[in-house]
Design a protein around this motif. Structure first.
Motif, PDB file in Angstrom:
ATOM      1  N   MET A   1      37.170  30.444  32.087  1.00 42.92           N
ATOM      2  CA  MET A   1      36.680  30.766  33.050  1.00 42.92           C
ATOM      3  C   MET A   1      35.866  31.442  32.321  1.00 42.92           C
ATOM      4  O   MET A   1      34.842  32.326  33.078  1.00 42.92           O
ATOM      5  CB  MET A   1      37.485  31.057  34.352  1.00 42.92           C
ATOM      6  CG  MET A   1      37.532  29.769  35.087  1.00 42.92           C
ATOM      7  SD  MET A   1      38.392  30.877  37.035  1.00 42.92           S
ATOM      8  CE  MET A   1      37.203  30.993  37.556  1.00 42.92           C
TER       9      MET A   1
ATOM     10  N   ASN B   1      31.618  32.646  31.590  1.00 39.04           N
ATOM     11  CA  ASN B   1      30.651  32.162  32.491  1.00 39.04           C
ATOM     12  C   ASN B   1      30.817  32.775  34.097  1.00 39.04           C
ATOM     13  O   ASN B   1      29.740  31.754  35.134  1.00 39.04           O
ATOM     14  CB  ASN B   1      29.273  31.414  31.635  1.00 39.04           C
ATOM     15  CG  ASN B   1      29.238  31.599  30.703  1.00 39.04           C
ATOM     16  OD1 ASN B   1      29.017  32.839  30.286  1.00 39.04           O
ATOM     17  ND2 ASN B   1      29.574  31.005  29.541  1.00 39.04           N
ATOM     18  N   ARG B   2      32.202  32.358  34.716  1.00 37.14           N
ATOM     19  CA  ARG B   2      32.010  32.220  35.830  1.00 37.14           C
ATOM     20  C   ARG B   2      31.842  33.616  36.580  1.00 37.14           C
ATOM     21  O   ARG B   2      31.499  34.617  36.365  1.00 37.14           O
ATOM     22  CB  ARG B   2      33.869  32.113  36.593  1.00 37.14           C
ATOM     23  CG  ARG B   2      34.797  33.371  35.908  1.00 37.14           C
ATOM     24  CD  ARG B   2      36.360  33.236  36.131  1.00 37.14           C
ATOM     25  NE  ARG B   2      37.313  33.906  35.335  1.00 37.14           N
ATOM     26  CZ  ARG B   2      36.924  35.657  36.344  1.00 37.14           C
ATOM     27  NH1 ARG B   2      36.268  36.176  36.745  1.00 37.14           N
ATOM     28  NH2 ARG B   2      37.993  36.123  35.249  1.00 37.14           N
ATOM     29  N   GLU B   3      31.632  33.113  37.884  1.00 39.52           N
ATOM     30  CA  GLU B   3      30.944  35.090  38.634  1.00 39.52           C
ATOM     31  C   GLU B   3      32.532  35.941  38.883  1.00 39.52           C
ATOM     32  O   GLU B   3      33.839  34.871  38.871  1.00 39.52           O
ATOM     33  CB  GLU B   3      30.426  33.843  40.163  1.00 39.52           C
ATOM     34  CG  GLU B   3      29.536  33.419  40.252  1.00 39.52           C
ATOM     35  CD  GLU B   3      28.229  34.139  40.090  1.00 39.52           C
ATOM     36  OE1 GLU B   3      28.437  35.283  40.619  1.00 39.52           O
ATOM     37  OE2 GLU B   3      27.579  33.290  39.371  1.00 39.52           O
TER      38      GLU B   3
ATOM     39  N   GLU C   1      44.411  29.201  38.467  1.00 36.46           N
ATOM     40  CA  GLU C   1      44.063  29.204  37.139  1.00 36.46           C
ATOM     41  C   GLU C   1      44.947  30.483  36.746  1.00 36.46           C
ATOM     42  O   GLU C   1      44.726  31.468  37.399  1.00 36.46           O
ATOM     43  CB  GLU C   1      42.723  29.110  37.111  1.00 36.46           C
ATOM     44  CG  GLU C   1      42.344  29.225  35.657  1.00 36.46           C
ATOM     45  CD  GLU C   1      40.751  29.715  35.271  1.00 36.46           C
ATOM     46  OE1 GLU C   1      40.904  29.175  33.816  1.00 36.46           O
ATOM     47  OE2 GLU C   1      40.019  28.707  36.190  1.00 36.46           O
TER      48      GLU C   1
END
Length: 141
Positions: free
Chosen positions: A1, A3-5, A138
């Protein structure tokens, strides 16, 4: 993941052997529910998490291990907790009485009383708890 918040942490117990067992139970699929004290949310001035919220499951070393999504959040009196919830906590409970004894021991611990800012905190049938159901969406790392 990539570049996820950033996700809020999903913390089970305090760091140490109990948290490690709980994280392992989540990853194995045995643990799909958890219980907390409404008083803890109040002490930390936190809103209850909404259904659908995703959080990062944190291990004892502070690492993000998995992303979990809340599928149900209920506030109910401790005396109303049923067998399904106790079983779904994935900690080997076979009865509500066993679940409750283990949780009372944790909630009456020095660490929890310190976190609540109440050295004599105790629970009873009317103590409000937050019962959460979740699923792993995930695995990280």
């Amino acid at each position: 993941m990539a570049n996820r918040e950033p996700l809020k942490p999903f913390l089970l117990a305090f760091p140490g052997p109990l948290r490690d067992r709980l994280v392992a139970a989540v990853l194995s699929g045995e643990k799909v529910s958890t219980s907390g004290l409404l008083a803890e949310y109040e002490a930390e001035r936190e809103e209850l998490p909404p259904v659908g919220e995703r959080s990062a499951l944190i291990d004892s070393d502070g690492r993000e291990i998995a992303v979990v999504e809340l599928t149900e959040v209920r506030v109910l009196p401790l005396g109303s907790v049923g067998l399904r919830h106790a079983l779904d906590e994935g900690e080997g409970y076979t009865s509500v009485a066993g679940w409750r004894a283990a949780h009372e021991a944790f909630w009456h611990s020095e660490e929890m009383r310190e976190a609540l800012g109440d050295p004599s905190f105790t629970v009873d049938d009317d103590t409000m708890i937050v019962a959460e159901r979740f699923r792993v969406v995930e695995r990280l790392g």
